[in-house]
Enzyme design. Structure first.
Site, PDB file in Angstrom:
ATOM      1  N   GLU A  37       0.760  -1.316  -0.148  1.00  0.00           N
ATOM      2  CA  GLU A  37      -0.111   0.240  -0.019  1.00  0.00           C
ATOM      3  C   GLU A  37       0.914   1.266   0.165  1.00  0.00           C
ATOM      4  O   GLU A  37       0.563   2.174  -0.671  1.00  0.00           O
ATOM      5  CB  GLU A  37      -1.065   0.016   1.206  1.00  0.00           C
ATOM      6  CG  GLU A  37      -2.127  -0.890   1.004  1.00  0.00           C
ATOM      7  CD  GLU A  37      -3.098  -0.679  -0.207  1.00  0.00           C
ATOM      8  OE1 GLU A  37      -2.988   0.493  -0.549  1.00  0.00           O
ATOM      9  OE2 GLU A  37      -4.007  -1.505  -0.312  1.00  0.00           O
ATOM     10  N   TYR A 120      -6.363   6.075   4.944  1.00  0.00           N
ATOM     11  CA  TYR A 120      -6.465   5.079   3.903  1.00  0.00           C
ATOM     12  C   TYR A 120      -5.782   3.756   4.173  1.00  0.00           C
ATOM     13  O   TYR A 120      -6.338   2.751   4.272  1.00  0.00           O
ATOM     14  CB  TYR A 120      -6.408   5.681   2.301  1.00  0.00           C
ATOM     15  CG  TYR A 120      -6.132   4.389   1.569  1.00  0.00           C
ATOM     16  CD1 TYR A 120      -7.220   3.927   1.165  1.00  0.00           C
ATOM     17  CD2 TYR A 120      -4.876   4.116   1.007  1.00  0.00           C
ATOM     18  CE1 TYR A 120      -7.134   2.495   0.329  1.00  0.00           C
ATOM     19  CE2 TYR A 120      -4.636   3.091   0.407  1.00  0.00           C
ATOM     20  CZ  TYR A 120      -5.789   2.160  -0.031  1.00  0.00           C
ATOM     21  OH  TYR A 120      -5.583   1.054  -0.792  1.00  0.00           O
ATOM     22  N   ASP A 138      -9.570   5.243  -1.027  1.00  0.00           N
ATOM     23  CA  ASP A 138      -8.443   5.990  -1.781  1.00  0.00           C
ATOM     24  C   ASP A 138      -8.914   6.824  -3.268  1.00  0.00           C
ATOM     25  O   ASP A 138     -10.253   6.814  -3.002  1.00  0.00           O
ATOM     26  CB  ASP A 138      -7.310   5.028  -2.062  1.00  0.00           C
ATOM     27  CG  ASP A 138      -7.767   3.970  -3.493  1.00  0.00           C
ATOM     28  OD1 ASP A 138      -9.096   4.014  -3.613  1.00  0.00           O
ATOM     29  OD2 ASP A 138      -7.017   3.168  -3.973  1.00  0.00           O
TER      30      ASP A 138
END
Ligand code: SF4
Length: 361
Positions: A37, A120, A138
């Site tokens: 991520e 997020y 996102d």
């Protein structure tokens, strides 16, 4: 914006059939979710794939990342830009080792306290790795939801993002036992399905592939032919253009590199020495003399540009050959031969010049 079980079910079914095969997907390891991520912020999936595998094989877990040298870490991150992400990864790994027994915590509330982890990423780790019923919104998710519900407000407006996040949270909070039984990893699946739909079908710039979308029968933007208008995004402030002169200083076999300050743009990374503005040949030679070196030849190198998020560097450059450098170097400078330079992380802003000397691996 109200999600229904029907929408969730159709999207998850689509995801289970169409999801891309990605090296960090479905490994069941929170470390993989976290590293991927962070890498995927501002960097394309295709580029991240190889980098992730290399990073993962050299630094297989949180303790290894916490102990990694800064030089090695920067090298592993080379080419992906936004180096503060890598520095925060290490800081976070050190904090995890000190306080959390080298394990990522499970809740958004705990995750969000860690360096480099925002709402997020916290939502992604908590839902994908730990199946917590929380959203992870996102840019992809925001675009999908804005189109689906025909949300015409500016998606840069934090109130819009907050509403999207709240609508997904409400769905999880109200989920029936029947749905949870059908999908024990509901939030992991639905959050990833929303991200995947945004990444490969509901793509930006008015070109979504709506005929392949599982939501095409009920998507308001599609039905009202507004997919080219939604999401609306207000213009960002223009980037500042900075003119710079780069000096590739070498004494025949070795290159002089300079360590940038510990704060600010490209903090703590090594660069070919750079100067504000465009220097004339004479000014460039004077700059080299000020370092205590004796230039013997100067040659123009190609111009180049590099775009950061809010700044653009427009660079002119010279190669300056000096006498053999045998005296002590000024603080913050190092001399490296080609082989050593290959092992050093030099930010992508300077790759035109690194490539010029065929120094790329
Ligand atoms: S129908 Fe088109 S615009 Fe609507 S969610 Fe699907 S891809 Fe996006």
């Amino acid at each position: 914006m109200i999600f229904t079980p029907l929408q969730a079910r159709s999207l998850i079914t689509w995801y289970q059939t169409h999801k891309r095969d990605l090296p960090w997907r479905d490994t069941g390891n929170p470390y993989d979710v976290w590293i991927s991520e962070i890498m995927l912020q501002q960097t394309r999936v295709e580029f991240v794939k190889d980098r992730f595998l290399q990073f993962r094989s050299e630094l297989p877990d949180i303790p290894a990342l916490a102990k990694c040298s800064d030089e090695r870490l920067m090298k592993l991150w080379e080419g992906m830009g936004y180096y503060s992400r890598a520095r925060n990864l290490k800081k976070c790994a050190q904090k995890l080792c000190e306080t959390y027994e080298a394990v990522l915590p499970k809740t958004v509330e705990e995750l969000i306290k860690l360096p480099g982890i925002g709402p997020y990423t916290a939502g992604a780790i908590a839902s994908i790795a730990y199946r917590q019923p929380v959203p992870a919104v996102d840019g992809n998710v925001l675009r999908v939801i804005a189109r689906y519900f025909e949300e015409e407000r500016d998606i840069r407006d934090s109130a819009v993002k907050a509403e999207v996040t709240a609508s997904i949270q409400q769905f999880y909070d109200a989920c029936s036992d029947e749905m949870m039984k059908e999908f024990p990893s509901l939030s992991s699946l639905l959050n990833q399905a929303l991200m995947e739909l945004g990444a490969i079908i509901c793509v930006p710039n008015g070109q979504p592939r709506c005929t392949e979308c599982p939501w095409s029968h009920t998507c308001k933007a599609y039905l009202h032919q507004k997919t080219d208008q939604i999401p609306y995004r207000s213009a960002l402030k223009e980037r500042t253009i900075q003119q710079r002169t780069i000096l590739v200083i070498l004494d025949g076999s070795r290159f002089l590199l300079h360590k940038r300050p510990d704060k600010g743009l490209l903090a703590g990374l090594y660069e070919f020495p750079g100067y504000e503005g465009y220097l004339s040949r004479k000014e460039a030679l004077d700059a080299v003399r000020e370092l205590g070196l004796s230039p013997v030849h100067i040659k123009k190198l190609p111009d180049s540009r590099h775009i950061f998020s809010h700044i653009e560097w427009h660079m002119k450059a010279y190669e300056i050959l000096t006498d053999n450098i045998d005296q002590a170097l000024p603080e913050g400078y190092v001399l490296l031969n080609k082989k050593e330079l290959r092992q050093f992380a030099v930010p992508s802003a300077f790759h035109t010049y690194k490539d010029w000397y065929s120094l790329q691996e």
